[in-house]
Design a protein around this motif. Structure first.
Motif, mmCIF file in Angstrom:
data_model
loop_
_atom_site.group_PDB
_atom_site.id
_atom_site.type_symbol
_atom_site.label_atom_id
_atom_site.label_comp_id
_atom_site.label_asym_id
_atom_site.label_seq_id
_atom_site.Cartn_x
_atom_site.Cartn_y
_atom_site.Cartn_z
ATOM 1 N N ARG A 387 10.543 8.785 1.431
ATOM 2 C CA ARG A 387 10.062 7.471 0.986
ATOM 3 C C ARG A 387 9.195 6.830 2.057
ATOM 4 O O ARG A 387 8.116 6.277 1.773
ATOM 5 N N ASP A 388 9.647 6.898 3.311
ATOM 6 C CA ASP A 388 8.893 6.280 4.396
ATOM 7 C C ASP A 388 7.560 6.976 4.607
ATOM 8 O O ASP A 388 6.537 6.316 4.875
ATOM 9 N N VAL A 389 7.542 8.305 4.505
ATOM 10 C CA VAL A 389 6.282 9.042 4.668
ATOM 11 C C VAL A 389 5.303 8.661 3.570
ATOM 12 O O VAL A 389 4.110 8.407 3.829
ATOM 13 N N MET A 390 5.769 8.611 2.325
ATOM 14 C CA MET A 390 4.867 8.268 1.223
ATOM 15 C C MET A 390 4.382 6.830 1.337
ATOM 16 O O MET A 390 3.193 6.547 1.117
ATOM 17 N N THR A 391 5.264 5.914 1.695
ATOM 18 C CA THR A 391 4.875 4.514 1.833
ATOM 19 C C THR A 391 3.801 4.351 2.908
ATOM 20 O O THR A 391 2.787 3.667 2.696
ATOM 21 N N ALA A 392 4.005 4.991 4.050
ATOM 22 C CA ALA A 392 3.026 4.897 5.136
ATOM 23 C C ALA A 392 1.697 5.526 4.729
ATOM 24 O O ALA A 392 0.624 4.979 5.022
ATOM 25 N N ALA A 393 1.750 6.678 4.059
ATOM 26 C CA ALA A 393 0.517 7.354 3.645
ATOM 27 C C ALA A 393 -0.259 6.517 2.634
ATOM 28 O O ALA A 393 -1.493 6.448 2.682
ATOM 29 N N LEU A 394 0.440 5.856 1.731
ATOM 30 C CA LEU A 394 -0.230 5.017 0.733
ATOM 31 C C LEU A 394 -0.855 3.789 1.382
ATOM 32 O O LEU A 394 -1.990 3.405 1.041
ATOM 33 N N ARG A 395 -0.172 3.183 2.318
ATOM 34 C CA ARG A 395 -0.724 1.996 2.978
ATOM 35 C C ARG A 395 -1.965 2.339 3.788
ATOM 36 O O ARG A 395 -2.898 1.534 3.891
ATOM 37 N N LEU A 396 -1.969 3.533 4.356
ATOM 38 C CA LEU A 396 -3.120 3.947 5.151
ATOM 39 C C LEU A 396 -4.253 4.476 4.277
ATOM 40 O O LEU A 396 -5.413 4.119 4.467
ATOM 41 N N GLY A 397 -3.915 5.316 3.286
ATOM 42 C CA GLY A 397 -4.952 5.987 2.507
ATOM 43 C C GLY A 397 -5.358 5.288 1.233
ATOM 44 O O GLY A 397 -6.478 5.483 0.745
ATOM 45 N N LEU A 398 -4.467 4.457 0.658
ATOM 46 C CA LEU A 398 -4.768 3.777 -0.599
ATOM 47 C C LEU A 398 -4.311 2.314 -0.511
ATOM 48 O O LEU A 398 -3.424 1.872 -1.248
ATOM 49 N N PRO A 399 -4.914 1.553 0.389
ATOM 50 C CA PRO A 399 -4.472 0.167 0.569
ATOM 51 C C PRO A 399 -4.763 -0.724 -0.631
ATOM 52 O O PRO A 399 -4.196 -1.816 -0.732
ATOM 53 N N ASP A 400 -5.630 -0.271 -1.550
ATOM 54 C CA ASP A 400 -5.936 -1.077 -2.737
ATOM 55 C C ASP A 400 -4.746 -1.187 -3.688
ATOM 56 O O ASP A 400 -4.668 -2.131 -4.483
ATOM 57 N N LEU A 401 -3.862 -0.232 -3.637
ATOM 58 C CA LEU A 401 -2.740 -0.220 -4.571
ATOM 59 C C LEU A 401 -1.613 -1.111 -4.042
ATOM 60 O O LEU A 401 -1.243 -1.035 -2.873
ATOM 61 N N SER A 402 -1.068 -1.920 -4.926
ATOM 62 C CA SER A 402 -0.010 -2.844 -4.532
ATOM 63 C C SER A 402 1.353 -2.188 -4.695
ATOM 64 O O SER A 402 1.656 -1.620 -5.750
ATOM 65 N N LEU A 403 2.172 -2.244 -3.649
ATOM 66 C CA LEU A 403 3.538 -1.721 -3.672
ATOM 67 C C LEU A 403 4.480 -2.902 -3.471
ATOM 68 O O LEU A 403 4.885 -3.223 -2.349
ATOM 69 N N PRO A 404 4.831 -3.607 -4.559
ATOM 70 C CA PRO A 404 5.595 -4.854 -4.421
ATOM 71 C C PRO A 404 7.022 -4.660 -3.960
ATOM 72 O O PRO A 404 7.629 -5.597 -3.445
ATOM 73 N N HIS A 405 7.576 -3.462 -4.137
ATOM 74 C CA HIS A 405 8.995 -3.273 -3.798
ATOM 75 C C HIS A 405 9.201 -1.860 -3.276
ATOM 76 O O HIS A 405 8.764 -0.882 -3.896
ATOM 77 N N ILE A 406 9.844 -1.750 -2.120
ATOM 78 C CA ILE A 406 10.204 -0.444 -1.562
ATOM 79 C C ILE A 406 11.690 -0.256 -1.779
ATOM 80 O O ILE A 406 12.513 -0.937 -1.168
ATOM 81 N N PRO A 407 12.092 0.645 -2.659
ATOM 82 C CA PRO A 407 13.513 0.788 -2.998
ATOM 83 C C PRO A 407 14.302 1.465 -1.897
ATOM 84 O O PRO A 407 13.752 2.209 -1.082
ATOM 85 N N SER A 408 15.592 1.217 -1.882
ATOM 86 C CA SER A 408 16.483 1.881 -0.923
ATOM 87 C C SER A 408 17.371 2.896 -1.628
ATOM 88 O O SER A 408 18.449 3.240 -1.156
ATOM 89 N N GLY A 409 16.881 3.393 -2.765
ATOM 90 C CA GLY A 409 17.568 4.437 -3.507
ATOM 91 C C GLY A 409 16.627 4.999 -4.553
ATOM 92 O O GLY A 409 15.564 4.443 -4.828
ATOM 93 N N GLY A 410 17.013 6.132 -5.130
ATOM 94 C CA GLY A 410 16.158 6.760 -6.127
ATOM 95 C C GLY A 410 15.148 7.694 -5.498
ATOM 96 O O GLY A 410 15.275 8.097 -4.338
ATOM 97 N N TYR A 411 14.081 7.984 -6.235
ATOM 98 C CA TYR A 411 13.182 9.064 -5.803
ATOM 99 C C TYR A 411 11.718 8.771 -6.092
ATOM 100 O O TYR A 411 10.894 9.681 -6.104
#
Length: 504
Positions: A387-411
């Protein structure tokens, strides 16, 4: 993924070479194919199995593989099946909602993508995360249990029902084994619940957005899904009460823990309110507790199931082992109290008789083994890292996309796409989602569009990205890179500039 790619490549090579052999002619031995193509025996076996499934070769144990002989087919008369359109759409009563059986929203997460495509649309753990050795050992031990191949109790093995009951309410909790039915996976349990609780034509309240497989179940049963919006704290109680009053619905389906797709957890102050609203409406709450065993290691304590705090039988609880194990380990539980339990039991017996006993015995062996808590700890850490790797990659590579919530469970992660501007309003409606999904697949990454998660018009364009079905962090980074290339292909420059301005 490498193994799957090798199988496809070898099957294609053998398919091209079949003309070298006469019908009935023997192909080279498996050992010869292993040496020639420098692949594993498993790859050869799977490639030959693929050709056999296509009717191109015939395999004979101990003899080898042979080119299949041409099939002789008798002349057949093409009939007129147009009558079925009337038969399948006629419900027998004018006030019923026509049934529509649409599996497309489910197939998005079930269908395997083409070789070399990164699977951001998967709904299950990657094979490297599945407890394959523990499951195999459990199945082997289960097969040796006395009576393992006999008929189980219709409700399920008592020990397995007791295990699920403890998982819902804890030791000495308010849910007993007698209130649990063993079912064949969460999808089957949800199907049984909706069939038991709502007649054809009835409204059923659903979270918006929500799991497409549940929407498909409802529509296939002739039910009318009515959306109730969710926010970062789960379903909004005031809107839930309004929906009950407006529709007269008697069922609300929800995922209070790590909701699919938003990842939201129902807030503590809303839990009792939701149950109270449903109780006042004389309605049931179907609790789909599908990922309780996929809690990330940084989550902290998670709330108990709603069923644990429900003495009045408002909640019909669905829990499953599938998400934490394997898509083929289809063992789940339905829990309810009161007269509805007998209706659930009757429908399940009519539909499927019972869950195969060897699978139930294997589930008991698995969850009772030392490997089970080790597995849960391992995937808890790994899913958090992914989750952390994907979140960081999206913020760096696709900052246009909004990620309003980072879950602490699921996939998975749920991302909002930017709105179109200046004559490009079509950029990210449902058409924009489809364009991005298609471009992503061309770029070599499969993603899930947001539209199937809404029972009515969506508020914006969305995509869901899974981090569980890939091989690891390297694939996540590469997948986001490919998705960025697809995004640049379909999104006009002015939309990207506007999105960055909006996001600050």
């Amino acid at each position: 993924m490498q193994e799957r790619s090798s199988v496809v490549e070898l099957a294609e090579q053998l398919r091209r070479e079949l003309d070298r052999y006469s019908p009935g002619g023997k192909l080279p031995s498996s050992r010869a194919l292993v040496e020639r193509f420098r692949v594993s025996p498993v790859t050869v076996s799977r490639a030959l199995a693929q050709l056999a499934a296509e009717g191109l070769v015939v395999t004979r144990p101990g003899a080898g593989a042979f080119r299949a002989r041409p099939r002789t087919t008798a002349a057949t008369t093409v009939g007129d099946t147009s009558w079925q359109e009337v038969a399948l759409s006629a419900d027998g009563a004018a006030d019923l909602v026509p049934r529509s059986v649409d599996a497309s929203g489910v197939l998005v997460s079930l269908a395997a993508p083409p070789p070399a495509v990164i699977e951001f649309n998967g709904g299950y753990l990657h094979p490297s995360l599945q407890p394959e050795r523990a499951m195999s050992a459990a199945l082997a031990r289960a097969g040796r249990r006395p009576g393992a191949w006999g008929r189980p109790p219709m409700e399920g093995l008592p020990e397995l029902r007791e295990w699920f009951a403890r998982g819902i309410a804890g030791p000495g909790g308010g849910v007993t084994a007698a209130e649990v039915l063993i079912s064949s996976g969460g999808q089957a349990a949800l199907t049984t619940a909706l069939r038991a609780l709502a007649p054809p034509g009835a409204p059923v309240l659903v979270e918006s957005p929500t799991y497409p497989g549940m929407l498909a179940i409802a529509r296939a049963a002739g039910l009318r899904p009515v959306p109730v919006p969710v926010d970062a704290q789960g379903v909004r109680p005031s809107l839930l009460a309004d929906a009950f009053r407006a529709t007269g619905a008697r069922v609300f389906v929800c995922q209070p823990l790590f909701q699919n797709p938003t990842g939201a957890v129902l807030a503590p102050d809303r839990r009792g309110e939701v149950l109270g609203i449903a109780r006042a409406a004389g309605a049931f709450v179907v609790e789909d507790d599908f990922v309780r065993r996929l809690v990330h290691e940084d989550a902290g304590p998670v709330p108990r199931p709603l069923a644990a705090d429900d003495p009045d039988g408002v909640v019909v609880h669905v829990g499953s082992l599938t998400k934490a194990t394997s898509p083929s380990f289809r063992v789940s539980a339905l829990a309810a109290r009161g007269p509805v339990l007998e209706r659930l039991r009757a429908i399940q017996v009519v539909d499927s008789f019972f869950v195969p006993r060897p699978l139930q015995e294997a589930a008991l062996e698995l969850v009772g083994s030392p490997a089970w808590p080790r597995h849960l700890r391992a995937i808890s850490a790994e899913l958090k890292a992914r989750r952390d790797v994907m979140t960081a990659a999206l913020r760096l590579g696709l900052p246009d996309l909004s990620l309003p919530h980072i879950p602490s469970g699921g996939y998975h992660l749920w991302l909002r796409l930017p709105d179109g501007t200046g004559g490009t309003s079509q950029a990210f409606g449902s058409g924009g989602e489809a364009a991005l999904t298609a471009a992503a697949l061309r770029a070599g990454v499969a993603i899930t569009p947001g539209r199937p998660y809404f029972s009515a018009e969506p508020s914006a364009g969305h995509v869901r990205l899974s981090f569980a079905a890939v091989a690891g962090a390297g694939e996540i980074a590469e997948g986001v890179r490919r998705l960025r290339a697809a995004y640049d292909e379909v999104v006009p420059d002015q939309v990207r500039r506007a999105a960055r301005t909006t996001l600050g």
